[in-house]
Design a protein around this motif. Structure first.
Motif, PDB file in Angstrom:
ATOM      1  N   LEU A  78      -7.843  -0.483 -21.952  1.00 28.61           N
ATOM      2  CA  LEU A  78      -8.456  -0.929 -23.199  1.00 28.61           C
ATOM      3  C   LEU A  78      -9.412   0.133 -23.723  1.00 28.61           C
ATOM      4  O   LEU A  78     -10.232   0.667 -22.986  1.00 28.61           O
ATOM      5  CB  LEU A  78      -9.220  -2.233 -22.943  1.00 28.61           C
ATOM      6  CG  LEU A  78      -9.619  -3.055 -24.155  1.00 28.61           C
ATOM      7  CD1 LEU A  78      -8.375  -3.621 -24.819  1.00 28.61           C
ATOM      8  CD2 LEU A  78     -10.541  -4.188 -23.732  1.00 28.61           C
ATOM      9  N   TRP A 115      -3.120  -5.855 -19.699  1.00 30.33           N
ATOM     10  CA  TRP A 115      -4.039  -4.757 -19.433  1.00 30.33           C
ATOM     11  C   TRP A 115      -3.295  -3.432 -19.451  1.00 30.33           C
ATOM     12  O   TRP A 115      -2.256  -3.277 -18.870  1.00 30.33           O
ATOM     13  CB  TRP A 115      -4.698  -4.965 -18.073  1.00 30.33           C
ATOM     14  CG  TRP A 115      -5.608  -3.849 -17.709  1.00 30.33           C
ATOM     15  CD1 TRP A 115      -5.379  -2.860 -16.808  1.00 30.33           C
ATOM     16  CD2 TRP A 115      -6.891  -3.585 -18.251  1.00 30.33           C
ATOM     17  NE1 TRP A 115      -6.432  -1.997 -16.762  1.00 30.33           N
ATOM     18  CE2 TRP A 115      -7.374  -2.422 -17.636  1.00 30.33           C
ATOM     19  CE3 TRP A 115      -7.675  -4.203 -19.211  1.00 30.33           C
ATOM     20  CZ2 TRP A 115      -8.624  -1.885 -17.938  1.00 30.33           C
ATOM     21  CZ3 TRP A 115      -8.910  -3.669 -19.501  1.00 30.33           C
ATOM     22  CH2 TRP A 115      -9.376  -2.526 -18.869  1.00 30.33           C
ATOM     23  N   LEU A 139      -5.645 -10.796 -24.074  1.00 31.81           N
ATOM     24  CA  LEU A 139      -5.675  -9.786 -23.017  1.00 31.81           C
ATOM     25  C   LEU A 139      -5.640 -10.501 -21.681  1.00 31.81           C
ATOM     26  O   LEU A 139      -6.231 -11.564 -21.529  1.00 31.81           O
ATOM     27  CB  LEU A 139      -6.952  -8.942 -23.122  1.00 31.81           C
ATOM     28  CG  LEU A 139      -7.167  -7.863 -22.054  1.00 31.81           C
ATOM     29  CD1 LEU A 139      -6.197  -6.713 -22.264  1.00 31.81           C
ATOM     30  CD2 LEU A 139      -8.598  -7.358 -22.087  1.00 31.81           C
ATOM     31  N   ILE A 179      -9.489 -13.998 -23.284  1.00 32.54           N
ATOM     32  CA  ILE A 179      -9.111 -13.091 -22.200  1.00 32.54           C
ATOM     33  C   ILE A 179      -8.827 -13.940 -20.973  1.00 32.54           C
ATOM     34  O   ILE A 179      -9.657 -14.758 -20.565  1.00 32.54           O
ATOM     35  CB  ILE A 179     -10.204 -12.059 -21.889  1.00 32.54           C
ATOM     36  CG1 ILE A 179     -10.425 -11.134 -23.094  1.00 32.54           C
ATOM     37  CG2 ILE A 179      -9.834 -11.231 -20.651  1.00 32.54           C
ATOM     38  CD1 ILE A 179     -11.464 -10.050 -22.868  1.00 32.54           C
TER      39      ILE A 179
END
Length: 241
Positions: free
Chosen positions: A8, A5, A218, A198
């Motif tokens: 984004l 992170w 992510l 994610i």
């Protein structure tokens, strides 16, 4: 392509390509229930006279089906009868009803936001009864267009069968699907299915978070770290990309 992170933005999301569906795991992703999975194992094995403390890494039970857990327990405790799937599910559901479930921050809002812009599916290693109870509690029972539960697959995560089945039921190519997962098994399954992933790292030890970072596109602690317009930027079911 993989990144932690770091703010984004739309250009980052566009690098993933078109996303038309969002697939959510349940335990550890939508609800904070992995501790209840561990408690289920501890209680049932203790009742059998075994020493659950002999299990040094309970994360092997995260993200997988009860059948896989039952098989693993039988190997770990060859001199005790491992609980079968109905016993494990019944105890887990009892603990769910007694202790929660506690929602992972932002989870319900994220599912609803995803559904507002495209298709959403649940892909869980829990059984249909537990999944139905959780979705009713979260007010999401009518939101998911597809549910894939333990009864729907022959092979547990980390096998990609569950995610591949969800994509097929949605009629959407795997490469146009985004997966939210918390476990190494689940992230492996989503990635093996050819999907963008994610990782939810809330409550995970640093070692697990480090492994997740190698499997996910992510990593976020919980859904509240997503930008408010994440699903709009993602363009699920829309022309934003």
């Amino acid at each position: 392509r993989r990144s932690r992170w770091g703010g984004l933005v739309g250009s980052d999301i566009r690098k993933w390509g078109a996303i038309d569906a969002v697939l959510f795991d349940m335990d550890g992703t939508l609800i904070d229930s992995e501790g209840l999975t561990e408690l289920t194992v501890v209680q049932l094995m203790s009742e059998r006279g075994a020493d659950p403390g002999a299990i040094l890494d309970f994360t092997v039970f995260h993200g997988v089906t009860w059948q896989r857990i039952s098989d693993a327990l039988q190997k770990l405790y060859p001199h005790h009868r491992a609980p079968d799937v109905p016993e494990l599910e019944t105890r887990f559901l009892h603990l769910l009803k007694t202790h929660g479930p506690e929602e992972v921050p932002g989870a319900t809002a994220a599912v609803r936001a995803g559904a507002a812009h495209g298709a959403v599916a649940l892909v869980t290693s829990s059984g249909q009864v537990s999944a139905g109870f959780v979705l009713d509690r979260l007010g999401l029972a009518q939101v998911f267009s597809v549910r894939v539960c333990a009864e729907d697959v022959q092979r547990s995560k980390p096998d990609p069968q569950g995610y591949a089945l969800a994509a097929a039921r949605l009629g959407i190519a795997p490469e146009r699907c985004l997966v939210f997962e918390d476990s190494v098994a689940g992230l492996t399954a989503g990635r093996s299915a050819g999907m963008t992933t994610i990782a939810i790292t809330r409550g995970k030890p640093a070692s697990d978070a480090a492994v997740a970072a190698t499997l996910a596109d992510l990593c976020i602690r919980d859904f509240n770290e997503l930008p408010a317009d994440f699903f709009v930027q993602l363009g699920t079911g829309a022309s934003a990309l």
